[in-house]
Design an enzyme around this catalytic site. Structure first.
Site, mmCIF file in Angstrom:
data_model
loop_
_atom_site.group_PDB
_atom_site.id
_atom_site.type_symbol
_atom_site.label_atom_id
_atom_site.label_comp_id
_atom_site.label_asym_id
_atom_site.label_seq_id
_atom_site.Cartn_x
_atom_site.Cartn_y
_atom_site.Cartn_z
ATOM 1 N N SER A 185 70.328 -2.054 17.844
ATOM 2 C CA SER A 185 68.978 -2.597 17.670
ATOM 3 C C SER A 185 67.960 -1.806 18.480
ATOM 4 C CB SER A 185 68.946 -4.067 18.086
ATOM 5 O OG SER A 185 69.726 -4.862 17.208
ATOM 6 N N ALA A 192 79.448 -4.460 21.879
ATOM 7 C CA ALA A 192 79.624 -5.035 23.215
ATOM 8 C C ALA A 192 78.560 -6.074 23.550
ATOM 9 C CB ALA A 192 79.616 -3.925 24.271
ATOM 10 N N LEU A 209 75.299 -5.564 23.696
ATOM 11 C CA LEU A 209 74.243 -4.976 24.507
ATOM 12 C C LEU A 209 73.043 -4.527 23.688
ATOM 13 C CD1 LEU A 209 76.478 -2.903 26.941
ATOM 14 C CD2 LEU A 209 75.192 -4.975 27.476
ATOM 15 N N GLY A 210 73.088 -4.716 22.376
ATOM 16 C CA GLY A 210 71.932 -4.400 21.544
ATOM 17 C C GLY A 210 71.659 -2.921 21.388
ATOM 18 N N MET A 247 79.535 0.219 21.745
ATOM 19 C CA MET A 247 79.239 -0.455 20.478
ATOM 20 C C MET A 247 80.029 -1.750 20.380
ATOM 21 S SD MET A 247 79.385 3.005 18.195
ATOM 22 C CE MET A 247 79.189 2.146 16.632
ATOM 23 N N ASP A 291 66.718 -9.180 17.215
ATOM 24 C CA ASP A 291 66.272 -8.710 18.526
ATOM 25 C C ASP A 291 65.392 -7.469 18.438
ATOM 26 O OD1 ASP A 291 68.413 -7.245 17.586
ATOM 27 O OD2 ASP A 291 69.454 -7.126 19.500
#
Length: 283
Positions: A93, A87, A89-90, A85, A122
């Site tokens: 999302s 980070a 990296l989505g 989390m 995103d």
């Protein structure tokens, strides 16, 4: 990345790509809505899972579709987190997009991209995944034929970055940038198996301002691997791209043996193609 506009947002042009690195989500019918957030094996303690039921993207996605169509059933959702989390990296999302995909089978009309974008710029891309160019605020998505036979090596430090703080630093540094090359040129190079020398992240200098340890991490990774490293989103993960899984795995193992300060997670993942929800009751 352009300057803030009248709405207070930064218009972007970005290449987006899903990878085979994901959280697990189980959805089962229930008498009352509930969500559990659990930590998957391998997710370091530096990345706690402590999201309240009323303040996470999974709940917001569910409430959105439920408000639009009451045919969406009441459910118990269990999310097992593998993606670090904060980070870049989505992960949140992507979890929200999974809920939207699942809910689509019950809804009388597809959810418009502008509604999905309320959850995150995103999210419209992640509903389908694969390879795409994103513009506007990220909600204008042009899906492309998938890029294949690429592997990404991810290195996440044991700290995340606040997206808000990174964008504030971006503004303070006056870093608005319009590149001389095009996304089309980058995509064509990748499609030919060539790592473009013009990949960059306009937010990287701002992220370094927020936490200088990121710059040190990149310098260390470059020195140890002789590979180019790129920042994900607003940070804090770095990645490099390789054509050979064995080479990516070898570099991963080599890095794991190094006494790298403030490092929490290293992962190898293959580029992903457009995905679908496989089971209406159990994703």
């Amino acid at each position: 990345m352009e300057p803030r506009d009248a709405r207070g947002y930064h218009p972007v042009r970005s290449l987006m790509q899903t990878i085979q690195f994901f959280d697990q989500i189980e959805i089962r019918r229930a008498s009352a809505y509930h969500v559990d957030m659990l930590k998957g094996p391998g997710l370091p303690s530096a990345h706690p899972v402590s999201l309240p039921v009323h303040d996470n993207l999974v709940t917001k996605a569910y409430r959105l579709v439920r408000s639009l169509d009451k045919a969406v059933p009441t459910v118990h959702i269990r999310v097992r987190k593998y993606i670090p989390m904060g980070a870049g990296l989505g992960g949140g999302s992507a979890d929200a997009a999974s809920i939207l995909r699942w809910a689509g089978q019950f809804m009388s009309a597809p959810l418009p991209a502008k509604d999905a974008a309320v959850l995150g710029m995103d999210v419209p891309f992640l509903v389908q995944g694969g390879t795409a160019k994103a513009s506007g605020y990220g909600e204008e998505v042009e899906h492309l034929p998938p890029l294949r036979d690429w592997y990404v090596l991810l290195v996440s430090p044991n700290f995340g970055l606040s997206t808000r703080r990174v964008y504030e630093a971006f503004d303070a540094l006056n870093l608005a940038h319009r590149p001389g090359h095009t996304l089309e040129e980058i995509v064509e190079a990748l499609r030919q198996g060539i790592l473009p020398d013009n990949l960059f992240n306009a937010l990287e200098p701002a992220a370094w301002t927020v936490n200088s340890a990121l710059q040190s991490l990149k310098e260390t990774l470059t020195s140890l691997t002789s590979k180019p490293w790129f920042l994900t989103g607003s940070g804090s993960t770095y990645f490099t791209l390789l054509r050979d899984r064995d080479e990516a795995s070898a570099i991963k193992h080599r890095l794991q043996k190094q006494p790298l300060a403030r490092l929490s997670h290293i992962e190898v993942a293959e580029f992903g193609e457009p995905g679908t929800c496989e089971n209406p009751e159990n994703i």
